[in-house]
Motif scaffolding. Structure first.
Motif, mmCIF file in Angstrom:
data_model
loop_
_atom_site.group_PDB
_atom_site.id
_atom_site.type_symbol
_atom_site.label_atom_id
_atom_site.label_comp_id
_atom_site.label_asym_id
_atom_site.label_seq_id
_atom_site.Cartn_x
_atom_site.Cartn_y
_atom_site.Cartn_z
ATOM 1 N N LEU A 176 23.799 0.963 70.276
ATOM 2 C CA LEU A 176 22.656 0.233 69.731
ATOM 3 C C LEU A 176 21.346 0.713 70.357
ATOM 4 C CD1 LEU A 176 25.075 -2.458 70.013
ATOM 5 C CD2 LEU A 176 23.632 -2.619 67.987
ATOM 6 N N PHE A 177 20.358 0.761 69.508
ATOM 7 C CA PHE A 177 19.043 1.290 69.879
ATOM 8 C C PHE A 177 18.175 0.188 70.482
ATOM 9 C CE2 PHE A 177 14.781 1.168 67.714
ATOM 10 C CZ PHE A 177 14.125 2.070 68.528
ATOM 11 N N GLN A 178 17.521 0.482 71.611
ATOM 12 C CA GLN A 178 16.574 -0.475 72.191
ATOM 13 C C GLN A 178 15.149 0.049 72.075
ATOM 14 O OE1 GLN A 178 17.255 -2.186 76.190
ATOM 15 N NE2 GLN A 178 15.039 -2.418 76.365
ATOM 16 N N GLY A 179 14.330 -0.695 71.357
ATOM 17 C CA GLY A 179 12.941 -0.283 71.168
ATOM 18 C C GLY A 179 12.401 -0.908 69.898
ATOM 19 N N LEU A 180 11.291 -0.360 69.417
ATOM 20 C CA LEU A 180 10.656 -0.915 68.223
ATOM 21 C C LEU A 180 10.841 0.010 67.029
ATOM 22 C CD1 LEU A 180 7.235 -1.942 69.803
ATOM 23 C CD2 LEU A 180 9.177 -3.426 69.349
ATOM 24 N N MET A 181 10.945 -0.606 65.866
ATOM 25 C CA MET A 181 10.946 0.173 64.630
ATOM 26 C C MET A 181 9.920 -0.421 63.685
ATOM 27 S SD MET A 181 14.006 1.092 61.934
ATOM 28 C CE MET A 181 15.050 1.948 63.078
ATOM 29 N N ASP A 182 9.243 0.469 62.957
ATOM 30 C CA ASP A 182 8.203 0.032 62.031
ATOM 31 C C ASP A 182 8.147 1.063 60.913
ATOM 32 O OD1 ASP A 182 5.987 -0.776 60.729
ATOM 33 O OD2 ASP A 182 4.597 -0.528 62.390
ATOM 34 N N GLU A 183 8.489 0.670 59.711
ATOM 35 C CA GLU A 183 8.575 1.529 58.538
ATOM 36 C C GLU A 183 9.890 2.294 58.547
ATOM 37 O OE1 GLU A 183 5.472 4.007 56.697
ATOM 38 O OE2 GLU A 183 4.217 3.370 58.348
ATOM 39 N N PHE A 184 10.551 2.236 57.417
ATOM 40 C CA PHE A 184 11.767 3.018 57.222
ATOM 41 C C PHE A 184 11.860 3.346 55.746
ATOM 42 C CE2 PHE A 184 16.192 3.629 56.214
ATOM 43 C CZ PHE A 184 16.643 4.438 57.246
ATOM 44 N N LEU A 185 11.952 4.617 55.434
ATOM 45 C CA LEU A 185 11.988 5.035 54.025
ATOM 46 C C LEU A 185 13.106 6.039 53.779
ATOM 47 C CD1 LEU A 185 8.573 5.104 54.842
ATOM 48 C CD2 LEU A 185 8.581 5.065 52.363
ATOM 49 N N VAL A 186 13.708 5.942 52.601
ATOM 50 C CA VAL A 186 14.690 6.939 52.170
ATOM 51 C C VAL A 186 14.283 7.462 50.799
ATOM 52 C CG1 VAL A 186 17.112 7.424 51.658
ATOM 53 C CG2 VAL A 186 16.538 5.707 53.391
ATOM 54 N N TYR A 187 14.236 8.767 50.682
ATOM 55 C CA TYR A 187 13.946 9.428 49.399
ATOM 56 C C TYR A 187 15.166 10.215 48.951
ATOM 57 C CZ TYR A 187 8.854 8.777 49.839
ATOM 58 O OH TYR A 187 7.593 8.272 49.927
ATOM 59 N N LYS A 188 15.389 10.230 47.628
ATOM 60 C CA LYS A 188 16.491 11.022 47.095
ATOM 61 C C LYS A 188 16.033 12.436 46.784
ATOM 62 C CE LYS A 188 19.313 8.845 44.131
ATOM 63 N NZ LYS A 188 19.754 7.985 43.021
#
Ligand SMILES: [Zn+2]
Ligand SMILES: [Zn+2]
Lengths: 407, 148
Positions: free
Chosen positions: A378-390
């Motif tokens: 498991l990741f410890q920290g912050l996430m902001d914005e997540f995008l997936v493109y085909k």
């Protein structure tokens, strides 16, 4: 009466200031102040040249033959006014700049959602006025609306905030202001112990070696730990039995300067970049992108593609994936692609085979997802914005994502 | 005319010029320093609330931890060093792990991951894989139950 009072005050301040100066040995100032002090100094009280003898005010600086003369108090007042003006103006300018950047980012993010190949877009914002309220507690809303498929349901790809240790318990995520656009932008704090986000839908984000795709996100590491996995659509197992579509995980010992890097698994390839220029424990927000570009089908009928990782909009060089080139990487040739396993995409951890990673809780006769996988690393920290493109975004587009979002 | 005179005189007077520049620089620098102090774009403080166990008194507690490998936060009861609280899924034992750094330069990815696993081994029964970091709410519930 008032005038005389002022004059006395000024004289008293002058004496005090003189003492201060002599204490500090600042004779230069004294020279300026006193170069005319024995003469009768003239202080013009207004532009008409009405003159007033002020023999007891001997600190004035004569700056012109007929011009005004500054007193110490006047100079201090000018300094103070400039200071106050700057103190007021700078924050206002800064706030305006941040707001403009945020508005620009909002427009850009909406534009991303309208891209027909964008299938996941978590902007980590709520839907309140000005788009700047904290998001509702337990779901990341997928704002992507432009899939090429007419039956695309964006809500199937919403991200659900989960507690890995107890599915019935409330999650232990924290929402924080990310600091990327002042007070406007929100981020999610992953705790490295039990927090992960899962997307129930898999169809639109199932990729094969014949389909290009790009995953982008903003991250801030508290501390890079080996294997810490910001996103994965994988089932880690053993060197010879693992399944993977795509994932990216931290490799703190990589890098020419020991500053850390990332490995990625894409289908049956484990790619390593031994060198990055970013020290992730100190860097603050970093923008990461994983791009797989399908190139061609070779003579034996296998897909050939190109894997690239971008850090802050900059492509890392060619990856190293075979042991003879780099003895420190895994040879992933026995791995299976997990397209047919329909493993969900998760943020903040790596999907692992329960049969290997929690054998005592594994039931060989149960084929349900809950029995098939368990989430580790498991990741410890912050996430902001997540995008997936085909599709494979161009280098310029990825740089554009970084430029639009950089703090 | 008078204003022009004033400026040009100030500029021509070597000492006045020196001091004028000094004062302006001082104002600019002070404003900048104040601006930096009060208006720096602040990142949220690093660290997440984690379940930890004191290495000295063994008390389970929740602290904000930045670096789980070598946590700097100290035990709220005795001031001792703490380690991340883990629980064995096999025997139920609660333990801490700390300093799980090792030289990984000559290991393959899978060897590295296996090494990480082995450092998280349950000290009670030796289980390697079926172990997990404890949850904050799990610890808080437990403390409530114990009346602490
Ligand atoms: Zn203690
Ligand atoms: Zn055990």
């Amino acid at each position: 009466m008032e005038e005389s009072c002022d004059t006395h005050l000024e004289a008293a301040m002058t004496v005090a200031f003189e003492r201060l100066l002599s204490t500090w040995g600042l004779d230069v100032w004294r020279e300026i102040c006193y170069n005319q002090s024995q003469a009768d100094l003239v202080m013009a009280s207004n532009a008409e040249g009405r003159q007033m003898r002020t023999s007891n005010v001997n600190t004035a600086v004569r700056v012109g033959h007929r011009g005004r003369i500054f007193t110490l108090v006047e100079m201090l007042m000018v300094v103070a006014i400039i200071g106050i003006l700057m103190a007021l103006l700078l924050p206002m300018l800064r706030e305006a700049k941040i707001q403009a950047k945020f508005v620009r980012w909002v427009a850009f993010n909406r534009n991303c959602s309208n891209d027909p190949t964008c299938v996941v877009n978590f902007n980590f914002q709520g839907n309140g006025p000005a788009f700047s309220t904290p998001p509702p507690g337990d779901v990341l809303i997928n704002s992507a609306s432009g899939s090429q498929n007419s039956d695309f349901k964006p809500e199937l790809y919403n991200g659900y905030l989960k507690n890995n240790n107890d599915p019935s318990a409330h999650h232990n995520f924290e929402w924080v202001r990310s600091g990327r656009f002042g007070r406007y932008k929100w981020a999610l704090r992953f705790n490295g112990a039990d927090t992960y986000v899962v997307m129930p839908g898999t169809k639109e984000i199932n990729f094969t070696p014949y389909t290009s795709f790009t995953v982008l996100c903003w991250l801030k590491f508290d501390k890079m730990g080996l294997g810490d996995c910001p996103f994965s659509k994988s089932l880690w197992g053993t060197a010879s039995d693992a399944s993977c579509q795509y994932d990216l995980y931290a490799m703190p010992w990589s890098g020419q300067f020991g500053q850390g890097s990332f490995d990625v698994d894409v289908f049956t390839t484990c790619g390593t970049w031994p060198n990055t220029e970013v020290d992730f424990d100190k860097a603050g927000w970093v923008h990461l992108a994983l791009r797989y570009k399908y190139l061609e089908t070779n003579a034996s009928g296998d897909a050939e593609g190109e894997i690239t990782v971008f850090i802050n909009g900059k492509a890392l060089g060619n990856y190293i994936n075979i042991t003879s080139q780099n003895p420190y990487t895994a040879a992933a040739t026995e791995w299976k692609t997990c397209a047919d396993l329909s493993i969900p995409l998760i943020l903040g951890g790596a999907g692992c085979y329960r049969k290997y990673w929690s054998a005592s809780t594994w039931d060989p006769n149960d084929t349900s997802l809950a029995n098939t996988w368990v989430i580790k690393f498991l990741f410890q920290g912050l996430m902001d914005e997540f995008l997936v493109y085909k599709r494979a975004l161009s280098d310029g587009e990825i740089k554009g994502h970084y430029d639009m979002g950089k703090p | 005319m008078a204003e022009q005179n004033m400026v040009s005189m100030l500029w021509r007077d070597k000492e006045a010029r020196k001091w004028g520049i000094c004062v302006l620089l001082f104002v600019a620098l002070t404003s900048l320093v104040l601006y930096r102090i009060f208006h720096t774009e602040k990142l949220p403080p690093p660290g997440a609330k984690r379940a930890v166990i004191c290495q000295k008194c063994g008390k389970l507690q929740v602290l904000r931890i930045v670096d789980p490998e070598t946590p700097k936060a100290r035990c709220a009861y005795c001031g001792g060093r703490v380690g991340m609280a883990w629980k064995c899924g096999h025997c139920g034992y609660e333990y801490y792990i700390v300093n799980f750094k090792f030289d990984a330069r000559n290991l393959s990815t899978m060897e590295r991951l296996r090494k990480v696993e082995s450092l998280r081994r349950c000290p009670n029964c030796g289980e390697i894989k079926d172990v997990r970091p404890m949850s904050v709410n799990e610890v808080e519930d437990e403390l409530k139950r114990r009346g602490e």
